[in-house]
Design an enzyme around this catalytic site. Structure first.
Site, PDB file in Angstrom:
ATOM      1  CG  ASP A  31      36.950  35.581  36.510  1.00 25.49           C
ATOM      2  OD1 ASP A  31      35.719  35.424  36.555  1.00 25.49           O
ATOM      3  OD2 ASP A  31      37.513  36.331  35.686  1.00 25.49           O
ATOM      4  CG  ASP A  36      31.523  36.119  36.579  1.00 27.41           C
ATOM      5  OD1 ASP A  36      31.513  37.125  37.313  1.00 27.41           O
ATOM      6  OD2 ASP A  36      31.883  36.158  35.387  1.00 27.41           O
ATOM      7  CD  GLU A  37      34.897  39.285  38.843  1.00 23.46           C
ATOM      8  OE1 GLU A  37      36.111  39.461  39.057  1.00 23.46           O
ATOM      9  OE2 GLU A  37      34.286  39.848  37.924  1.00 23.46           O
TER      10      GLU A  37
END
Length: 415
Positions: free
Chosen positions: A13, A109-110
């Protein structure tokens, strides 16, 4: 017969991703409390992301800019650069792909990684491999990530959230009850507000409470969703991590906006529709899909919502076509005299361009016009691909009431 190996799943993350990318663009932002926001002048200016200095003032994602500045008068607000977020996301995932092809992005974003088969190759423990990936992202890209390591996706995600920023947390068979069970149920993947409220009324506050409740009791109360949450709490999540190259194609692409002020009239409504259809058409091309259905969702100033859709005679990814059908739907449902607070345009029924058969007429004005429009929109897509979305824009973006409200976009995936 060799015993099956325990899975090793990572959840990586990016920490404060939007804010971290903005700091790459302007390193001076690292020294001040900074947030990435919607337009400060809009009625829905909200915090999209914040850096660590802003977090110390108690600033929360999704609160209004006004609220945040009450906590921190010197707060620096920057507008988002979505094009850069996509580029950095691809670079981060490229690092993950050096370790396994089982990389499953879970948002920009992860990502989940299954490194079960990679540990022998790299001759590292799960923690060591996670630490190496963290260091590479920091060194090669300049942002930090937190990594959760576990035997299932759900606990890996709990691990990445457990300690931030720039940390590795291992939740394995020896410690998962110690780490996960005291956490609130809301920390579980897909545990929404309404679900947690129902569980709370049942006396279930923590993940440990949920795991300790009879499975059938939770399932009887919450149905399939409750049964799934119970399995998550008990560490029985067996969902695989899909290959980065084998991800399901989107089945719909949508873009919605709440305007700075209520809009009305054909010209203003068309400007709003054009701005959203432009993004939808661009993302259809990126996904190599055409749509066979156009949908609109219209919200009036009293928050009443109307939804309409139409099936197209032929599949398209042209912005011009999406605008035309969306305008027809609006005209037939609420008309152009009605005030509109928020609007969503969605392209659905997606198909591969090669799966559509079209009977073209060499004398058809419409077909010739579509060929010309295809040339124009493809040229725009090529320019944006080389120089970013902001390098060429439609005239509707110059309208100060279009594109400055609260915007949202999504790709709905096939199950």
């Amino acid at each position: 017969m060799e015993k099956a190996r325990e899975r090793v799943i990572l959840h990586c993350d990016c920490n404060g991703f939007f804010a971290s990318v903005e700091t790459l663009l302007d390193p001076a932002l690292a020294d001040v409390p900074m947030v990435v926001t919607g337009d400060p002048e809009s009625r829905h200016g909200i915090i999209l992301a914040k850096n660590e200095r802003a977090k110390k003032y108690g600033i929360q994602t999704a609160e209004t800019i006004w609220q945040a500045k009450q906590k921190c008068p010197g707060l620096v607000c920057v507008l988002p650069h979505h094009n850069m977020y996509g580029k950095i996301s691809k670079r981060v995932n490229a690092i993950y792909l050096d370790y396994t092809d089982l990389v499953d992005p879970f948002g920009i974003d992860e990502s989940f990684l299954d490194v079960t088969g990679s540990l022998r190759l790299f001759k590292k423990s799960p923690r060591e491999l996670a630490d190496e990936i963290r260091e590479r992202v920091k060194r090669e890209i300049g942002i930090t990530i937190s990594v959760g390591v576990s035997f299932c996706r759900v606990f890996a995600k709990l691990g990445s959230d457990y300690k931030k920023p720039d940390a590795t947390t291992v939740i394995d068979r020896t410690n998962y009850k110690e780490i996960a069970f005291p956490l609130p149920v809301s920390a579980l993947l897909f545990a929404g507000r309404r679900t947690t409220e129902v569980l709370s009324r049942m006396g279930i506050q923590t993940i440990g409470d949920l795991a300790g409740t009879e499975r059938h009791v939770v399932a009887d109360r919450l149905g399939e969703a409750g049964d799934t949450l119970w399995r998550y709490a008990a560490g029985l999540d067996e969902e695989p991590v899909h290959s980065y190259w084998d991800r399901p194609a989107p089945k719909s692409v949508g873009n919605g906006m709440t305007f700075r002020r209520d809009i009305a009239g054909a010209d203003e409504i068309r400007a709003g529709v054009m701005a959203m259809a432009d993004l939808v058409a661009a993302r259809l091309r990126e996904a190599d899909r055409k749509c066979t259905v156009v949908q609109v969702q219209i919200k009036d100033p009293n928050f009443r919502t109307v939804q309409r859709q139409c099936t197209l005679r032929r599949a398209t990814w042209l912005q011009q076509d999406i605008v035309a059908h969306a305008m027809d739907l609006i005209a037939a449902s609420v008309g152009f005299g009605a005030s509109i607070r928020a609007l969503t345009v969605t392209a659905a029924g997606l198909v591969s361009p090669g799966d559509t058969e079209e009977q073209l007429d060499m004398f058809s004005v419409a077909d010739n016009r579509n060929d010309k429009q295809e040339t124009v929109e493809k040229a725009m897509a090529d320019i944006r691909g080389k120089h970013g979305r902001a390098s060429i824009q439609l005239g509707c973006y110059q309208n100060p009431d279009i594109g400055t409200g609260k915007s949202r976009k999504w790709d709905e995936k096939e199950p």
